[in-house]
Design a protein around this motif. Structure first.
Motif, PDB file in Angstrom:
ATOM      1  N   GLY A  86       0.814  -1.208   0.000  1.00 37.93           N
ATOM      2  CA  GLY A  86       0.000   0.000   0.000  1.00 37.93           C
ATOM      3  C   GLY A  86       0.848   1.260   0.000  1.00 37.93           C
ATOM      4  N   ALA A  87       1.945   1.240   0.777  1.00 34.31           N
ATOM      5  CA  ALA A  87       2.837   2.396   0.818  1.00 34.31           C
ATOM      6  C   ALA A  87       3.523   2.598  -0.528  1.00 34.31           C
ATOM      7  CB  ALA A  87       3.867   2.218   1.931  1.00 34.31           C
ATOM      8  N   SER A  88       3.913   1.507  -1.169  1.00 41.42           N
ATOM      9  CA  SER A  88       4.554   1.613  -2.490  1.00 41.42           C
ATOM     10  C   SER A  88       3.590   2.150  -3.531  1.00 41.42           C
ATOM     11  CB  SER A  88       5.073   0.249  -2.937  1.00 41.42           C
ATOM     12  OG  SER A  88       6.046  -0.226  -2.060  1.00 41.42           O
ATOM     13  N   LEU A  89       2.358   1.664  -3.508  1.00 39.72           N
ATOM     14  CA  LEU A  89       1.357   2.145  -4.471  1.00 39.72           C
ATOM     15  C   LEU A  89       1.030   3.610  -4.233  1.00 39.72           C
ATOM     16  CD1 LEU A  89      -0.425   1.420  -6.846  1.00 39.72           C
ATOM     17  CD2 LEU A  89      -2.142   0.610  -5.237  1.00 39.72           C
ATOM     18  N   LEU A  90       0.928   3.989  -2.986  1.00 41.63           N
ATOM     19  CA  LEU A  90       0.685   5.399  -2.660  1.00 41.63           C
ATOM     20  C   LEU A  90       1.848   6.265  -3.135  1.00 41.63           C
ATOM     21  CD1 LEU A  90      -1.319   7.274  -1.196  1.00 41.63           C
ATOM     22  CD2 LEU A  90       0.026   6.901   0.862  1.00 41.63           C
ATOM     23  N   GLY A  91       3.070   5.819  -2.919  1.00 45.52           N
ATOM     24  CA  GLY A  91       4.239   6.545  -3.388  1.00 45.52           C
ATOM     25  C   GLY A  91       4.296   6.622  -4.909  1.00 45.52           C
ATOM     26  N   LEU A  92       3.913   5.538  -5.586  1.00 46.15           N
ATOM     27  CA  LEU A  92       3.900   5.530  -7.048  1.00 46.15           C
ATOM     28  C   LEU A  92       2.899   6.545  -7.598  1.00 46.15           C
ATOM     29  CD1 LEU A  92       4.855   4.099  -9.697  1.00 46.15           C
ATOM     30  CD2 LEU A  92       2.841   2.668  -9.433  1.00 46.15           C
ATOM     31  N   LEU A  93       1.713   6.576  -7.027  1.00 46.18           N
ATOM     32  CA  LEU A  93       0.711   7.535  -7.491  1.00 46.18           C
ATOM     33  C   LEU A  93       1.120   8.965  -7.182  1.00 46.18           C
ATOM     34  CD1 LEU A  93      -2.513   5.564  -6.623  1.00 46.18           C
ATOM     35  CD2 LEU A  93      -1.641   6.103  -8.893  1.00 46.18           C
ATOM     36  N   TRP A  94       1.747   9.165  -6.033  1.00 45.48           N
ATOM     37  CA  TRP A  94       2.252  10.502  -5.721  1.00 45.48           C
ATOM     38  C   TRP A  94       3.339  10.900  -6.702  1.00 45.48           C
ATOM     39  CZ3 TRP A  94       6.677  12.050  -2.293  1.00 45.48           C
ATOM     40  CH2 TRP A  94       6.718  13.437  -2.129  1.00 45.48           C
ATOM     41  N   GLY A  95       4.218   9.967  -7.039  1.00 45.37           N
ATOM     42  CA  GLY A  95       5.263  10.239  -8.019  1.00 45.37           C
ATOM     43  C   GLY A  95       4.692  10.567  -9.389  1.00 45.37           C
ATOM     44  N   LEU A  96       3.636   9.865  -9.791  1.00 49.54           N
ATOM     45  CA  LEU A  96       2.974  10.190 -11.060  1.00 49.54           C
ATOM     46  C   LEU A  96       2.375  11.594 -11.017  1.00 49.54           C
ATOM     47  CD1 LEU A  96       1.170   6.871 -11.994  1.00 49.54           C
ATOM     48  CD2 LEU A  96       3.061   7.954 -13.198  1.00 49.54           C
ATOM     49  N   GLY A  97       1.815  11.949  -9.873  1.00 45.87           N
ATOM     50  CA  GLY A  97       1.282  13.304  -9.719  1.00 45.87           C
ATOM     51  C   GLY A  97       2.374  14.353  -9.829  1.00 45.87           C
ATOM     52  N   ARG A 124       6.579   4.080  10.047  1.00 49.59           N
ATOM     53  CA  ARG A 124       7.787   3.481   9.475  1.00 49.59           C
ATOM     54  C   ARG A 124       7.672   3.254   7.970  1.00 49.59           C
ATOM     55  NH1 ARG A 124       6.195  -1.439  12.726  1.00 49.59           N
ATOM     56  NH2 ARG A 124       5.138  -2.771  11.226  1.00 49.59           N
ATOM     57  N   GLU A 125       6.464   3.379   7.408  1.00 51.42           N
ATOM     58  CA  GLU A 125       6.276   3.225   5.964  1.00 51.42           C
ATOM     59  C   GLU A 125       6.389   4.551   5.210  1.00 51.42           C
ATOM     60  OE1 GLU A 125       2.453   1.470   6.156  1.00 51.42           O
ATOM     61  OE2 GLU A 125       3.228  -0.554   6.439  1.00 51.42           O
ATOM     62  N   LEU A 126       6.428   5.657   5.932  1.00 50.86           N
ATOM     63  CA  LEU A 126       6.533   6.973   5.272  1.00 50.86           C
ATOM     64  C   LEU A 126       7.807   7.147   4.448  1.00 50.86           C
ATOM     65  CD1 LEU A 126       5.012   9.411   7.911  1.00 50.86           C
ATOM     66  CD2 LEU A 126       3.963   8.485   5.859  1.00 50.86           C
ATOM     67  N   PRO A 127       8.978   6.654   4.920  1.00 44.31           N
ATOM     68  CA  PRO A 127      10.157   6.770   4.044  1.00 44.31           C
ATOM     69  C   PRO A 127       9.996   6.000   2.724  1.00 44.31           C
ATOM     70  CG  PRO A 127      10.839   6.362   6.302  1.00 44.31           C
ATOM     71  CD  PRO A 127       9.348   6.210   6.261  1.00 44.31           C
ATOM     72  N   LEU A 128       9.277   4.880   2.760  1.00 44.14           N
ATOM     73  CA  LEU A 128       9.041   4.124   1.533  1.00 44.14           C
ATOM     74  C   LEU A 128       8.164   4.919   0.570  1.00 44.14           C
ATOM     75  CD1 LEU A 128       9.339   1.528  -0.092  1.00 44.14           C
ATOM     76  CD2 LEU A 128       7.343   0.643   1.117  1.00 44.14           C
ATOM     77  N   VAL A 129       7.134   5.568   1.095  1.00 39.71           N
ATOM     78  CA  VAL A 129       6.268   6.408   0.268  1.00 39.71           C
ATOM     79  C   VAL A 129       7.092   7.514  -0.375  1.00 39.71           C
ATOM     80  CG1 VAL A 129       4.316   8.006   0.281  1.00 39.71           C
ATOM     81  CG2 VAL A 129       4.193   5.916   1.616  1.00 39.71           C
TER      82      VAL A 129
END
Length: 134
Positions: A86-97, A124-129
């Motif tokens: 979930g953190a990776s997907l959230l980070g990916l969508l933020w990166g696309l934005g 602890r998942e925020l750095p991954l995002v």
């Protein structure tokens, strides 16, 4: 250099029309799943017939891809995906934005706050995002 049959702006407009159709479909599907068939139909039709959105849906503008990324990110966040996926997907969508438009920087605030509030996202998942997004 006449651009062929569809002109020079044909391919960029085709991409915008596809993104517009995806945004309308996603809105209608979400409305149908949450509130019923009639609500989904009305939500999709209201978005498709909105003059500003309809005008940008035919142009090679950045507002339409940004709206699609924000909508996808909000819906993924509402699904409550947990853990590193979930953190990776959230980070990916933020990166696309961020890649689409600099306004994507404002997307991460509400998504992270909502994730932390509902405990779908841990500290602890925020750095991954951030790493995936940047």
């Amino acid at each position: 250099m006449d651009g062929g049959r569809h002109g020079v702006l044909g391919p960029p407009r085709a991409a915008s029309v596809i993104l517009f159709a995806a945004l309308v479909w996603l809105t209608a599907l979400t409305g149908r799943r949450l509130f019923g068939a009639m609500a989904g139909l009305c939500a999709g039709a209201a978005l498709a017939l909105m003059p500003g959105v309809l005008a940008h849906g035919r142009l090679a503008a950045l507002d339409l891809p940004m709206a699609l990324v924000w909508t996808l990110a909000a819906l993924v966040s509402l699904q409550g995906l947990r853990g590193w996926k979930g953190a990776s997907l959230l980070g990916l969508l933020w990166g696309l934005g961020l890649l689409t438009k600099v306004n994507g920087i404002f997307l991460i605030g509400p998504l992270v706050l909502r994730g932390l509030w509902t405990r779908d996202l841990r500290w602890r998942e925020l750095p991954l995002v951030a790493a995936v997004g940047l």
